[in-house]
Write an enzyme that holds these catalytic residues in place. Sequence first.
Site, PDB file in Angstrom:
ATOM      1  CE  LYS A 123      21.323  42.951  23.478  1.00 30.12           C
ATOM      2  NZ  LYS A 123      22.041  44.215  23.269  1.00 30.12           N
TER       3      LYS A 123
ATOM      4  N   GLY B  24      27.951  41.207  25.396  1.00 27.86           N
ATOM      5  CA  GLY B  24      28.398  41.542  26.750  1.00 27.86           C
ATOM      6  C   GLY B  24      27.214  42.143  27.475  1.00 27.86           C
ATOM      7  CG  HIS B  25      23.941  40.603  27.478  1.00 22.68           C
ATOM      8  ND1 HIS B  25      23.099  39.623  27.057  1.00 22.68           N
ATOM      9  CD2 HIS B  25      24.296  41.287  26.358  1.00 22.68           C
ATOM     10  CE1 HIS B  25      22.941  39.700  25.738  1.00 22.68           C
ATOM     11  NE2 HIS B  25      23.674  40.693  25.287  1.00 22.68           N
TER      12      HIS B  25
ATOM     13  CD  GLN C 269      25.389  39.990  18.810  1.00 19.41           C
ATOM     14  OE1 GLN C 269      24.691  39.076  18.424  1.00 19.41           O
ATOM     15  NE2 GLN C 269      26.280  39.818  19.770  1.00 19.41           N
TER      16      GLN C 269
ATOM     17  CG  ASP D 113      26.841  47.393  23.810  1.00 17.78           C
ATOM     18  OD1 ASP D 113      26.852  46.227  24.226  1.00 17.78           O
ATOM     19  OD2 ASP D 113      27.717  47.861  23.065  1.00 17.78           O
TER      20      ASP D 113
HETATM   21  P1  GDP Z   1      23.398  44.873  26.626  1.00 12.78           P
HETATM   22  O1  GDP Z   1      24.514  44.382  25.778  1.00 12.78           O
HETATM   23  O2  GDP Z   1      22.228  45.327  25.826  1.00 12.78           O
HETATM   24  O3  GDP Z   1      22.998  43.918  27.722  1.00 12.78           O
HETATM   25  O4  GDP Z   1      23.949  46.185  27.343  1.00 12.78           O
HETATM   26  P2  GDP Z   1      25.382  46.320  28.096  1.00 12.78           P
HETATM   27  O5  GDP Z   1      25.280  45.629  29.398  1.00 12.78           O
HETATM   28  O6  GDP Z   1      26.487  45.977  27.188  1.00 12.78           O
HETATM   29  O7  GDP Z   1      25.448  47.893  28.258  1.00 12.78           O
HETATM   30  C1  GDP Z   1      24.507  48.612  28.970  1.00 12.78           C
HETATM   31  C2  GDP Z   1      25.217  49.314  30.132  1.00 12.78           C
HETATM   32  O8  GDP Z   1      24.354  50.274  30.701  1.00 12.78           O
HETATM   33  C3  GDP Z   1      25.574  48.371  31.275  1.00 12.78           C
HETATM   34  O9  GDP Z   1      26.753  48.814  31.885  1.00 12.78           O
HETATM   35  C4  GDP Z   1      24.398  48.497  32.231  1.00 12.78           C
HETATM   36  O10 GDP Z   1      24.745  48.242  33.579  1.00 12.78           O
HETATM   37  C5  GDP Z   1      24.045  49.948  32.049  1.00 12.78           C
HETATM   38  N1  GDP Z   1      22.614  50.270  32.190  1.00 12.78           N
HETATM   39  C6  GDP Z   1      21.532  49.520  31.869  1.00 12.78           C
HETATM   40  N2  GDP Z   1      20.395  50.238  32.071  1.00 12.78           N
HETATM   41  C7  GDP Z   1      20.779  51.447  32.534  1.00 12.78           C
HETATM   42  C8  GDP Z   1      20.076  52.647  32.887  1.00 12.78           C
HETATM   43  O11 GDP Z   1      18.858  52.723  32.807  1.00 12.78           O
HETATM   44  N3  GDP Z   1      20.826  53.713  33.282  1.00 12.78           N
HETATM   45  C9  GDP Z   1      22.192  53.663  33.342  1.00 12.78           C
HETATM   46  N4  GDP Z   1      22.844  54.744  33.737  1.00 12.78           N
HETATM   47  N5  GDP Z   1      22.883  52.570  33.008  1.00 12.78           N
HETATM   48  C10 GDP Z   1      22.184  51.480  32.599  1.00 12.78           C
HETATM   49  P1  IMO Z   2      25.525  42.995  22.906  1.00 12.82           P
HETATM   50  O1  IMO Z   2      24.754  41.709  22.980  1.00 12.82           O
HETATM   51  C1  IMO Z   2      27.500  45.988  20.429  1.00 12.82           C
HETATM   52  C2  IMO Z   2      29.467  44.561  16.797  1.00 12.82           C
HETATM   53  C3  IMO Z   2      30.972  44.654  16.748  1.00 12.82           C
HETATM   54  C4  IMO Z   2      31.171  44.887  15.271  1.00 12.82           C
HETATM   55  C5  IMO Z   2      30.097  44.001  14.636  1.00 12.82           C
HETATM   56  C6  IMO Z   2      30.594  42.635  14.190  1.00 12.82           C
HETATM   57  O2  IMO Z   2      26.396  43.253  24.071  1.00 12.82           O
HETATM   58  O3  IMO Z   2      24.619  44.125  22.556  1.00 12.82           O
HETATM   59  P2  IMO Z   2      31.235  40.411  15.504  1.00 12.82           P
HETATM   60  O4  IMO Z   2      32.283  40.137  16.524  1.00 12.82           O
HETATM   61  O5  IMO Z   2      29.846  40.117  15.969  1.00 12.82           O
HETATM   62  O6  IMO Z   2      31.517  39.761  14.179  1.00 12.82           O
HETATM   63  O7  IMO Z   2      31.326  42.005  15.233  1.00 12.82           O
HETATM   64  O8  IMO Z   2      29.105  43.837  15.641  1.00 12.82           O
HETATM   65  N1  IMO Z   2      28.926  43.813  17.965  1.00 12.82           N
HETATM   66  C7  IMO Z   2      28.334  44.414  19.005  1.00 12.82           C
HETATM   67  N2  IMO Z   2      28.167  45.723  19.301  1.00 12.82           N
HETATM   68  N3  IMO Z   2      26.998  45.037  21.245  1.00 12.82           N
HETATM   69  C8  IMO Z   2      27.137  43.729  20.956  1.00 12.82           C
HETATM   70  O9  IMO Z   2      26.542  42.756  21.677  1.00 12.82           O
HETATM   71  C9  IMO Z   2      27.870  43.355  19.812  1.00 12.82           C
HETATM   72  N4  IMO Z   2      28.212  42.183  19.254  1.00 12.82           N
HETATM   73  C10 IMO Z   2      28.841  42.487  18.116  1.00 12.82           C
HETATM   74  O10 IMO Z   2      31.439  45.737  17.522  1.00 12.82           O
HETATM   75  O11 IMO Z   2      30.838  46.219  14.946  1.00 12.82           O
HETATM   76 MG    MG Z   3      26.546  44.678  25.514  1.00 16.91          MG
END
Ligand code: GDP
Ligand code: IMO
Ligand code: MG
Length: 431
Positions: A16, A40-41, A225, A13
């Site tokens: 990416k 979850g992106h 991840q 999170d």
């Molecule tokens: P990922 O799993 O690495 O793709 O990240 P996620 O999408 O799960 O979580 C990142 C969250 O932060 C998302 O809701 C993005 O929209 C948000 N986000 C990404 N870059 C920025 C930033 O520079 N500032 C803020 N405030 N939010 C951001």
């Molecule tokens: P993105 O791509 C954050 C965590 C789960 C748990 C562990 C194992 O959005 O960054 P799993 O279901 O993979 O067997 O769970 O890994 N986990 C993540 N945490 N971002 C993710 O993906 C994750 N994918 C798995 O919360 O701790």
């Molecule tokens: Mg994510």
Amino acid sequence: MANVVVVGAQWGDEGKGKIVDWLSERADVIARFQGGHNAGHTLVIDGKVYKLHALPSGVVRGGKLSVIGNGVVLDPWHLLNEIATIREQGVEITPETLMIAENTPLILPIHGELDRAREEAATKGTKIGTTGRGIGPCYEDKVGRRAIRVMDLADPDTLAARVDRALQHHNPLRKGLGFEEVDREALIAQLKEIAPKILPFAGPVWKVLNEKRKAGKRILFEGAQGALLDIDFGTYPFVTSSNVIAGQAATGVGIGPGSIDYVLGIVKAYTTRVGEGPFPTELLDADGQRLGERGHEFGTTTGRKRRCGWFDAALLRQTCATSGMNGICLTKLDVLDGFETLKICVGYELDGETLDYLPTAAEAQARCTPIYEEVEGWSESTEGARSWNDLPANAVKYVRHIEELIGCPVALVSTSPEREDTILVTDPFSD
Ligand code: GDP
Ligand code: IMO
Ligand code: MG
């Protein structure tokens, strides 16, 4: 540089999805190489929000080839739903724009069931806090040589034989857990039903990517991840079930490691973690709450509240090493606006000793106390900044200090969820 790998450098999170979408303008192919729909992106483009789980974050731009590599585990029912949802948002997905590796293992309903049952049965301290999506059990079947793979859907006899092989393992296991035996015929029928919907997307990804590479096309690899969830180098056993680090990009699609020109680590300006496991800089106080609120730290996949803490430079040195980062993108800098002071962890104390890395044993990790440096914060807003000049002096100092502490240059800075709110320092695709 022709081929760039994007990996999470913390516990996932990091942002990416936003950065892969931003970089995808420069790429011809965007490829996922591990993980599944546990990811979850989130992408925000002109205020419109796209949430992707199994689909690569390049799909939204259009005109690019998106690839799901063999290193991924794929829930075909989920994928079809995700394609339908994203189509409703106006993004066209066709076999010309999406290719799934024929040798990708399929996540079946029994994998999710097993994943959730194990988590429910786990006692305190042994729960992983998985996403419950069947990721672990599917990877177990892959290495156990009993997975059903995409190409098995093409031939009914092969499919039946593969199902039988999988059930030889799963039925006794399910019996032990008090579950009913799998309805073989129903499972085969379910798989036959989706086969014609999935197979048009299937292809020899390794061959296509090697051809693209030879033709000078640019490939962007999208990690899911983060390095601290890596099955080997993460905080085991509180990890996911795949290799997450950059080396996996090569095996996860079938190209040589020499084809990787640049590794970009995505790094949040603080730290978050969702699920169980050690987290030395976790904050259980008002600062932690403030990071969570300002950063909207709720999981994209499960909606769970993410744990929040200070930036950990010791961990970053480690993940930059294991993935061979050439540069990092520092995200969510704007979330730190308004903090009077900020803390950065530079090492740990364990049993009277000072460590500059996180020890390998989970028990030792849990007992590590962070050693902090305190730096000045800034009161001005960095939200939406698109150049260094838009940043207050102390924010620039924070970024430069992180760079120094982790020994890796900052190539990009992100200052809001919006695609274009990104500061470019060094273009990972430039030669
Ligand atoms: P990922 O799993 O690495 O793709 O990240 P996620 O999408 O799960 O979580 C990142 C969250 O932060 C998302 O809701 C993005 O929209 C948000 N986000 C990404 N870059 C920025 C930033 O520079 N500032 C803020 N405030 N939010 C951001
Ligand atoms: P993105 O791509 C954050 C965590 C789960 C748990 C562990 C194992 O959005 O960054 P799993 O279901 O993979 O067997 O769970 O890994 N986990 C993540 N945490 N971002 C993710 O993906 C994750 N994918 C798995 O919360 O701790
Ligand atoms: Mg994510």
